[in-house]
Motif scaffolding. Structure first.
Motif, mmCIF file in Angstrom:
data_model
loop_
_atom_site.group_PDB
_atom_site.id
_atom_site.type_symbol
_atom_site.label_atom_id
_atom_site.label_comp_id
_atom_site.label_asym_id
_atom_site.label_seq_id
_atom_site.Cartn_x
_atom_site.Cartn_y
_atom_site.Cartn_z
ATOM 1 N N TYR A 1 7.064 14.135 1.461
ATOM 2 C CA TYR A 1 8.241 13.535 0.962
ATOM 3 C C TYR A 1 8.053 12.653 2.720
ATOM 4 C CZ TYR A 1 9.685 17.130 -2.697
ATOM 5 O OH TYR A 1 9.784 17.638 -3.459
ATOM 6 N N ALA A 2 7.039 12.612 3.459
ATOM 7 C CA ALA A 2 7.316 12.143 4.351
ATOM 8 C C ALA A 2 8.023 12.389 5.405
ATOM 9 C CB ALA A 2 7.742 10.443 3.926
ATOM 10 N N GLU A 3 8.461 13.585 5.180
ATOM 11 C CA GLU A 3 8.941 14.677 6.690
ATOM 12 C C GLU A 3 8.189 14.658 7.422
ATOM 13 O OE1 GLU A 3 11.413 17.344 4.708
ATOM 14 O OE2 GLU A 3 12.742 15.811 3.356
ATOM 15 N N ASN A 4 7.285 15.055 7.761
ATOM 16 C CA ASN A 4 6.438 15.895 7.995
ATOM 17 C C ASN A 4 4.672 15.023 7.831
ATOM 18 O OD1 ASN A 4 5.545 16.814 10.592
ATOM 19 N ND2 ASN A 4 5.734 19.011 9.581
ATOM 20 N N MET B 1 1.154 -1.196 0.422
ATOM 21 C CA MET B 1 0.292 0.119 0.024
ATOM 22 C C MET B 1 1.228 1.333 -0.045
ATOM 23 S SD MET B 1 -3.434 -0.538 2.573
ATOM 24 C CE MET B 1 -3.459 -2.469 3.152
ATOM 25 N N ALA B 2 0.718 2.179 -0.641
ATOM 26 C CA ALA B 2 1.157 3.488 -0.583
ATOM 27 C C ALA B 2 0.877 4.317 0.778
ATOM 28 C CB ALA B 2 0.317 4.932 -1.447
ATOM 29 N N THR B 3 1.712 5.154 0.847
ATOM 30 C CA THR B 3 2.350 5.958 1.691
ATOM 31 C C THR B 3 1.298 7.068 2.354
ATOM 32 O OG1 THR B 3 4.300 7.344 1.028
ATOM 33 C CG2 THR B 3 5.138 4.912 2.408
ATOM 34 N N PHE B 4 1.258 8.418 3.059
ATOM 35 C CA PHE B 4 1.217 9.332 2.715
ATOM 36 C C PHE B 4 1.252 10.067 2.001
ATOM 37 C CE2 PHE B 4 1.113 13.574 5.058
ATOM 38 C CZ PHE B 4 -0.552 13.859 4.838
ATOM 39 N N GLY B 5 2.687 9.972 2.195
ATOM 40 C CA GLY B 5 2.982 11.199 0.972
ATOM 41 C C GLY B 5 2.762 11.181 -0.346
ATOM 42 N N GLU B 6 3.037 9.538 -0.885
ATOM 43 C CA GLU B 6 2.822 9.102 -1.671
ATOM 44 C C GLU B 6 0.889 9.531 -2.951
ATOM 45 O OE1 GLU B 6 6.003 4.833 -2.208
ATOM 46 O OE2 GLU B 6 3.613 5.020 -1.858
ATOM 47 N N ARG B 7 0.202 9.098 -1.410
ATOM 48 C CA ARG B 7 -1.094 9.753 -1.493
ATOM 49 C C ARG B 7 -1.429 10.795 -1.841
ATOM 50 N NH1 ARG B 7 -4.181 5.058 0.073
ATOM 51 N NH2 ARG B 7 -3.055 3.170 -1.445
ATOM 52 N N MET B 8 -0.494 11.875 -0.246
ATOM 53 C CA MET B 8 -0.622 12.923 -1.470
ATOM 54 C C MET B 8 -0.588 13.494 -2.666
ATOM 55 S SD MET B 8 -2.195 14.278 1.138
ATOM 56 C CE MET B 8 -1.600 15.945 0.847
ATOM 57 N N LYS B 9 1.091 13.190 -2.956
ATOM 58 C CA LYS B 9 1.415 13.300 -4.511
ATOM 59 C C LYS B 9 0.178 12.533 -5.491
ATOM 60 C CE LYS B 9 6.157 12.708 -7.238
ATOM 61 N NZ LYS B 9 7.064 12.754 -7.585
ATOM 62 N N GLU B 10 -0.206 11.599 -5.276
ATOM 63 C CA GLU B 10 -0.865 11.096 -6.606
ATOM 64 C C GLU B 10 -2.640 11.453 -6.809
ATOM 65 O OE1 GLU B 10 -4.031 7.235 -6.276
ATOM 66 O OE2 GLU B 10 -1.522 6.837 -5.530
ATOM 67 N N LEU B 11 -2.924 12.375 -5.359
ATOM 68 C CA LEU B 11 -3.759 13.459 -5.452
ATOM 69 C C LEU B 11 -3.928 14.131 -5.934
ATOM 70 C CD1 LEU B 11 -5.650 11.548 -1.686
ATOM 71 C CD2 LEU B 11 -6.689 11.671 -4.267
ATOM 72 N N ARG B 12 -2.637 14.980 -6.270
ATOM 73 C CA ARG B 12 -2.591 16.290 -6.007
ATOM 74 C C ARG B 12 -2.615 16.607 -8.186
ATOM 75 N NH1 ARG B 12 2.070 18.408 -7.828
ATOM 76 N NH2 ARG B 12 3.479 17.208 -6.400
ATOM 77 N N LYS B 13 -1.649 15.209 -8.369
ATOM 78 C CA LYS B 13 -1.837 15.512 -9.676
ATOM 79 C C LYS B 13 -2.988 14.783 -10.366
ATOM 80 C CE LYS B 13 3.138 14.689 -10.067
ATOM 81 N NZ LYS B 13 4.402 13.610 -10.958
ATOM 82 N N GLU B 14 -3.609 14.025 -9.207
ATOM 83 C CA GLU B 14 -4.525 14.203 -10.712
ATOM 84 C C GLU B 14 -5.516 15.606 -10.436
ATOM 85 O OE1 GLU B 14 -6.578 10.660 -8.160
ATOM 86 O OE2 GLU B 14 -5.805 9.334 -8.729
ATOM 87 N N ARG B 15 -5.462 16.112 -9.790
ATOM 88 C CA ARG B 15 -6.412 17.413 -9.774
ATOM 89 C C ARG B 15 -5.233 18.429 -11.083
ATOM 90 N NH1 ARG B 15 -10.383 19.233 -5.515
ATOM 91 N NH2 ARG B 15 -12.075 16.825 -5.269
ATOM 92 N N GLY B 16 -4.470 17.812 -11.545
ATOM 93 C CA GLY B 16 -2.875 18.652 -12.144
ATOM 94 C C GLY B 16 -3.047 20.078 -11.323
#
Length: 70
Positions: A38-41, A1-16
């Motif tokens: 970057y899962a730093e915070n 499964m994806a991490t929080f950071g990966e999900r944020m990037k994926e969802l952001r890119k889906e919205r352009g």
């Protein structure tokens, strides 16, 4: 499964959206938003709820606990 950071990037890119635009939506500085991807915070609980509502996904999906967006 994806991490929080990966999900944020994926969802952001889906919205352009660019990181700068997403930071503005969240009321953050760009570097603060980048730390999410970057899962730093991590956001506060109200911040997580805002993001889940904004993207129309469950908190479990956003945090990488489920693969279904719901």
């Amino acid at each position: 499964m994806a991490t929080f950071g990966e999900r944020m990037k994926e969802l952001r890119k889906e919205r352009g959206l660019k990181q700068r635009e997403m930071a503005e939506i969240c009321g953050l500085k760009v570097r603060s938003y980048q730390q999410y991807e970057y899962a730093e915070n991590y956001p506060t609980v109200p911040g997580l709820v805002f993001l889940a509502d904004y993207f129309g996904v469950s908190l479990d999906y956003l945090m990488g606990r489920k693969d279904e967006q719901e």
